[in-house]
Design a protein around this motif. Structure first.
Motif, PDB file in Angstrom:
ATOM      1  N   LEU A 130     104.633  56.552  70.225  1.00  0.00           N
ATOM      2  CA  LEU A 130     105.201  56.947  71.516  1.00  0.00           C
ATOM      3  C   LEU A 130     104.093  57.273  72.515  1.00  0.00           C
ATOM      4  O   LEU A 130     104.340  57.352  73.712  1.00  0.00           O
ATOM      5  CB  LEU A 130     106.096  58.170  71.326  1.00  0.00           C
ATOM      6  CG  LEU A 130     107.386  57.909  70.553  1.00  0.00           C
ATOM      7  CD1 LEU A 130     107.999  59.215  70.100  1.00  0.00           C
ATOM      8  CD2 LEU A 130     108.378  57.132  71.380  1.00  0.00           C
ATOM      9  N   PHE A 131     102.903  57.485  71.998  1.00  0.00           N
ATOM     10  CA  PHE A 131     101.760  57.855  72.822  1.00  0.00           C
ATOM     11  C   PHE A 131     100.581  57.005  72.379  1.00  0.00           C
ATOM     12  O   PHE A 131     100.281  56.938  71.186  1.00  0.00           O
ATOM     13  CB  PHE A 131     101.480  59.353  72.639  1.00  0.00           C
ATOM     14  CG  PHE A 131     100.176  59.848  73.195  1.00  0.00           C
ATOM     15  CD1 PHE A 131      99.806  59.583  74.504  1.00  0.00           C
ATOM     16  CD2 PHE A 131      99.313  60.608  72.408  1.00  0.00           C
ATOM     17  CE1 PHE A 131      98.598  60.046  75.017  1.00  0.00           C
ATOM     18  CE2 PHE A 131      98.115  61.084  72.908  1.00  0.00           C
ATOM     19  CZ  PHE A 131      97.759  60.794  74.221  1.00  0.00           C
ATOM     20  N   ALA A 159      95.014  63.664  72.389  1.00  0.00           N
ATOM     21  CA  ALA A 159      96.236  64.483  72.486  1.00  0.00           C
ATOM     22  C   ALA A 159      96.806  64.510  73.906  1.00  0.00           C
ATOM     23  O   ALA A 159      96.074  64.436  74.895  1.00  0.00           O
ATOM     24  CB  ALA A 159      95.941  65.912  72.036  1.00  0.00           C
ATOM     25  N   ILE A 160      98.130  64.638  73.982  1.00  0.00           N
ATOM     26  CA  ILE A 160      98.802  64.981  75.242  1.00  0.00           C
ATOM     27  C   ILE A 160      98.611  66.486  75.404  1.00  0.00           C
ATOM     28  O   ILE A 160      98.894  67.254  74.474  1.00  0.00           O
ATOM     29  CB  ILE A 160     100.304  64.656  75.178  1.00  0.00           C
ATOM     30  CG1 ILE A 160     100.540  63.172  74.935  1.00  0.00           C
ATOM     31  CG2 ILE A 160     101.019  65.111  76.448  1.00  0.00           C
ATOM     32  CD1 ILE A 160     101.981  62.832  74.582  1.00  0.00           C
ATOM     33  N   HIS A 161      98.129  66.900  76.551  1.00  0.00           N
ATOM     34  CA  HIS A 161      97.735  68.301  76.721  1.00  0.00           C
ATOM     35  C   HIS A 161      98.378  68.890  77.974  1.00  0.00           C
ATOM     36  O   HIS A 161      98.225  68.346  79.066  1.00  0.00           O
ATOM     37  CB  HIS A 161      96.208  68.370  76.823  1.00  0.00           C
ATOM     38  CG  HIS A 161      95.642  69.728  77.065  1.00  0.00           C
ATOM     39  ND1 HIS A 161      96.204  70.894  76.563  1.00  0.00           N
ATOM     40  CD2 HIS A 161      94.541  70.120  77.767  1.00  0.00           C
ATOM     41  CE1 HIS A 161      95.471  71.931  76.946  1.00  0.00           C
ATOM     42  NE2 HIS A 161      94.467  71.493  77.683  1.00  0.00           N
ATOM     43  N   LEU A 162      99.108  69.983  77.785  1.00  0.00           N
ATOM     44  CA  LEU A 162      99.598  70.757  78.930  1.00  0.00           C
ATOM     45  C   LEU A 162      98.447  71.685  79.312  1.00  0.00           C
ATOM     46  O   LEU A 162      98.298  72.766  78.761  1.00  0.00           O
ATOM     47  CB  LEU A 162     100.856  71.545  78.564  1.00  0.00           C
ATOM     48  CG  LEU A 162     101.442  72.412  79.680  1.00  0.00           C
ATOM     49  CD1 LEU A 162     101.841  71.585  80.892  1.00  0.00           C
ATOM     50  CD2 LEU A 162     102.639  73.212  79.175  1.00  0.00           C
ATOM     51  N   LYS A 163      97.627  71.219  80.249  1.00  0.00           N
ATOM     52  CA  LYS A 163      96.404  71.943  80.612  1.00  0.00           C
ATOM     53  C   LYS A 163      96.707  73.088  81.570  1.00  0.00           C
ATOM     54  O   LYS A 163      96.109  74.161  81.498  1.00  0.00           O
ATOM     55  CB  LYS A 163      95.416  70.965  81.253  1.00  0.00           C
ATOM     56  CG  LYS A 163      94.051  71.567  81.543  1.00  0.00           C
ATOM     57  CD  LYS A 163      93.116  70.506  82.119  1.00  0.00           C
ATOM     58  CE  LYS A 163      91.740  71.087  82.379  1.00  0.00           C
ATOM     59  NZ  LYS A 163      90.837  70.056  82.955  1.00  0.00           N
ATOM     60  N   LYS A 207     104.736  59.600  66.664  1.00  0.00           N
ATOM     61  CA  LYS A 207     105.237  58.297  66.180  1.00  0.00           C
ATOM     62  C   LYS A 207     106.722  58.398  65.879  1.00  0.00           C
ATOM     63  O   LYS A 207     107.233  59.468  65.535  1.00  0.00           O
ATOM     64  CB  LYS A 207     104.486  57.877  64.915  1.00  0.00           C
ATOM     65  CG  LYS A 207     103.030  57.543  65.203  1.00  0.00           C
ATOM     66  CD  LYS A 207     102.258  57.269  63.945  1.00  0.00           C
ATOM     67  CE  LYS A 207     100.786  57.044  64.253  1.00  0.00           C
ATOM     68  NZ  LYS A 207      99.957  57.139  63.058  1.00  0.00           N
ATOM     69  N   ALA A 208     107.398  57.251  65.993  1.00  0.00           N
ATOM     70  CA  ALA A 208     108.845  57.223  65.771  1.00  0.00           C
ATOM     71  C   ALA A 208     109.245  56.015  64.937  1.00  0.00           C
ATOM     72  O   ALA A 208     108.584  54.980  64.943  1.00  0.00           O
ATOM     73  CB  ALA A 208     109.567  57.187  67.114  1.00  0.00           C
TER      74      ALA A 208
END
Length: 199
Positions: free
Chosen positions: A4-5, A31-35, A194-195
């Protein structure tokens, strides 16, 4: 199984309206990061699923709370996107941790996480798995089952009535979107998302 990423960009992710993700979300390494919490808004993946197996890793900064939502579909008069959420929580957050339905691995606000499935220390990655098949929902945290429930069960219906979603009759039962929440508290990282579609 599909990713998914892509580990490099936020391609395929949008805000709730389908526009570009908020500036608070970035890619940090793999990584997807909420900074910048509060500046990201909720981050939606483009696509809708009902029956799915999701695996991912997540970690938090001190004081963070968040989650990965699934089956997010329009509910209520305003058609607001809503659905169940796999909760992430810093368990040193004493105010939040008292509510077992907010602990890591719980279905946020609805179903408490099992006591024998605690998260790792702040700053360490946790492994997570969500399995959605028809009415059955399972959450796993670091290899242990945190929640196992069914949207057909009396327990689910009772919990839903007590929650903020009492008026949302189709909550968690229909095809919907995946979303990473921005609760505005502290930074969050998610990777290896992942999916696999279940038929």
């Amino acid at each position: 199984e599909f990713a998914l990423f892509d580990g490099k960009t936020l391609k395929g992710f949008t805000n709730a309206e389908g526009g570009a993700p908020g500036s608070g979300w970035v890619v940090d390494g793999d990584a997807i990061h909420l900074k910048e919490p509060g500046k990201g808004g909720d981050l939606y993946f483009d696509g809708e699923w009902e029956n799915l197996e999701l695996t991912f890793e997540w970690k938090l900064a001190a004081g963070a709370r968040g989650g990965l939502g699934y089956r997010f579909a329009p509910e209520g008069e305003k058609g607001e996107l809503m659905g169940p959420v796999y909760a992430f929580l810093d368990h040193d957050n004493k105010k939040q941790v008292e509510d077992k339905t907010r602990r890591s691995g719980a279905i946020l606000g609805i179903d408490a996480a099992a006591g024998d499935a605690p998260p790792k220390k702040v700053g360490e990655y946790n492994s997570a798995k969500i399995t959605l098949y028809r009415s059955r929902i399972t959450h796993e945290l670091n290899g242990k089952t945190a929640v196992r429930t069914s949207t057909d069960s009396a327990d689910w219906k009772r919990a839903l009535k007590k929650s903020n979603h009492a008026d949302h009759k189709a909550f968690g039962t229909q095809k919907g979107r995946l979303v990473l929440l921005d609760n505005g508290d502290a930074p969050i990282w998610v990777k290896n998302l992942k999916a696999r579609v279940l038929r």
